[in-house]
Design a protein around this motif. Sequence first.
Motif, PDB file in Angstrom:
ATOM      1  N   THR A  42       3.096  10.374  -7.050  1.00  0.00           N
ATOM      2  CA  THR A  42       1.798   9.907  -6.602  1.00  0.00           C
ATOM      3  C   THR A  42       1.326   8.776  -7.506  1.00  0.00           C
ATOM      4  O   THR A  42       1.204   8.945  -8.713  1.00  0.00           O
ATOM      5  N   ASN A  43       1.094   7.593  -6.923  1.00  0.00           N
ATOM      6  CA  ASN A  43       0.577   6.430  -7.618  1.00  0.00           C
ATOM      7  C   ASN A  43       1.570   5.774  -8.570  1.00  0.00           C
ATOM      8  O   ASN A  43       1.192   4.920  -9.347  1.00  0.00           O
ATOM      9  N   GLN A  57       0.618   6.658  -2.564  1.00  0.00           N
ATOM     10  CA  GLN A  57      -0.381   7.660  -2.937  1.00  0.00           C
ATOM     11  C   GLN A  57      -0.646   8.549  -1.738  1.00  0.00           C
ATOM     12  O   GLN A  57      -0.450   8.148  -0.588  1.00  0.00           O
ATOM     13  N   PRO A 155      -5.376  13.883  -4.749  1.00  0.00           N
ATOM     14  CA  PRO A 155      -5.609  12.826  -5.737  1.00  0.00           C
ATOM     15  C   PRO A 155      -6.818  13.127  -6.605  1.00  0.00           C
ATOM     16  O   PRO A 155      -7.816  13.683  -6.138  1.00  0.00           O
ATOM     17  N   SER A 156      -6.737  12.770  -7.872  1.00  0.00           N
ATOM     18  CA  SER A 156      -7.856  12.979  -8.788  1.00  0.00           C
ATOM     19  C   SER A 156      -8.930  11.914  -8.620  1.00  0.00           C
ATOM     20  O   SER A 156     -10.086  12.135  -8.987  1.00  0.00           O
ATOM     21  N   GLN A 231      -7.660   1.237 -11.384  1.00  0.00           N
ATOM     22  CA  GLN A 231      -6.828   1.977 -12.325  1.00  0.00           C
ATOM     23  C   GLN A 231      -7.670   2.827 -13.266  1.00  0.00           C
ATOM     24  O   GLN A 231      -8.682   2.374 -13.798  1.00  0.00           O
ATOM     25  N   SER A 234      -5.148   8.097 -16.053  1.00  0.00           N
ATOM     26  CA  SER A 234      -4.098   8.992 -15.571  1.00  0.00           C
ATOM     27  C   SER A 234      -3.579   8.630 -14.184  1.00  0.00           C
ATOM     28  O   SER A 234      -2.566   9.188 -13.755  1.00  0.00           O
ATOM     29  N   GLU A 235      -4.216   7.724 -13.490  1.00  0.00           N
ATOM     30  CA  GLU A 235      -3.873   7.534 -12.082  1.00  0.00           C
ATOM     31  C   GLU A 235      -4.426   6.203 -11.589  1.00  0.00           C
ATOM     32  O   GLU A 235      -5.430   5.696 -12.090  1.00  0.00           O
ATOM     33  N   THR A 236      -3.770   5.651 -10.589  1.00  0.00           N
ATOM     34  CA  THR A 236      -4.242   4.448  -9.912  1.00  0.00           C
ATOM     35  C   THR A 236      -4.499   4.774  -8.451  1.00  0.00           C
ATOM     36  O   THR A 236      -3.703   5.465  -7.818  1.00  0.00           O
ATOM     37  N   THR A 237      -5.606   4.305  -7.921  1.00  0.00           N
ATOM     38  CA  THR A 237      -5.907   4.499  -6.503  1.00  0.00           C
ATOM     39  C   THR A 237      -6.094   3.135  -5.846  1.00  0.00           C
ATOM     40  O   THR A 237      -6.597   2.195  -6.468  1.00  0.00           O
TER      41      THR A 237
END
Length: 462
Positions: A42-43, A57, A155-156, A231, A234-237
């Motif tokens: 994911t991501n 994602q 997703p976070s 960004q 911990s994660e990119t959306t």
Amino acid sequence: MSLYNRQQAGCLVMLMAFQSISALGQQTNTAQTNKVAAATTTNAASAIVEGISVETQWRTSVDPFLYPRMLVYLSNRSTAPVEFEKVFLNKKDVTKGLTNGVMYVQYYPTVQVQPGETVELQVSMEEIPTVTQNLEIDVKGGRRVTTFIAPFAHPSHRISGVSFSSDYRQLFLTYVSQKAKESPNKLVVNGADCTPTMRVLETPSEERPGLISVSLPQPTAAGRPVHVRLQFESETTQCIVRAYRGISIDSFGVGQEAKDLTLRHELGLSEKPFVMVSPDPACEDTRPGTTATMGSSMPLILTERKALYASAQDCLSYHYQCTAAGNSSYSLYGYCTDILFCNPYRLQWSAHKKFIEAEADFFRFAWEAAQPHPWGWFPEAFVLTSNARWLEGSELRSEAFAAISLGIKAVSYYTYGSGTAWSGFEKSPPLLAEIKRLNADFKKLEPWLAAALPISQETVGH
């Protein structure tokens, strides 16, 4: 506090928040760094294959257990245009959808990608995948891009809305973070690093949106695709939306030909409103006496969306969820066009005594289903029988406040004209007068409503 006052208060808080954000300086383009990895989670970024980079994602629908979407961002890093073709999932051709656990597939907004641009491949799944997915994408000319996508995980972080100033020089976005202690640390728009001009209003809530405003290096224009990459540590959306501004105001029964222009002006309708594609999936997918099932309307909706984009790239397309729409229809169809409309019609089509509150619930459903795309509303401006009660002007305005508080971007009244089985609002002088006043107010507020998105009332930032 009454619904009217609650929504008015929420609207004022929202507008004041946006009015407090001043114009930002311009920022020059900065090249985006390409990350290379052997396989995607994911991501995470996939290997760059012959100039095409892949990032993926997962995105939940309005119902977290129905029709999750696999979103694949395909960026052309080469010096020549590319065109994407068939899609294979776990070695099965799923290009046309409605097969092998896939409800629909589309390249958004188009299959053709110019150098430096990105498209979004949407793969809507029937059920939540619990194993790694093998995705293969054919590229015109005999090439194939292969990537692996980790099992579904909520997703976070997610982008919940994107809007633009009336001059297209500023972009506003709202985001929701399940990790309240993580702040956005980088924003890239159409490949340009906009982080230096990024201003953030964070929220301590894990459910309510925070706000980001940024000046675009170059102003965009109506209908142009805008790729947003936000960004966190911990994660990119990511998301892709098509640029729009203000409020699109239209009415059924009033065309756009030369003979209709005087009436459009009198009613306060937009010169170039959003364009509807058909059919109505909530009714068509469940029509008695047919073999239609959930998703049956999707191929026609996607075909008409693509045709409209090819013929008029400055026009945004929409479809609508009628009064019969439920959880599954909003979950599946909420994201497939540029904008989603709802038409609850709770006054005549239900026995609900508090029909305004009931319609407000549908507004929230449409807003959540379309995210981060915009949403719109068909006000109930008609009656089916001569003795039916018309919507009153104050009720219409109260509903409009409820819609504004959720960042509505389009209104299309149903309907002006009359037929043998119904009477349009041309037959109700009080409602006609209120519609004209309301449309005039929309126009006066348009500089603020153009950018307005719902945010948390508790924010920290600048």
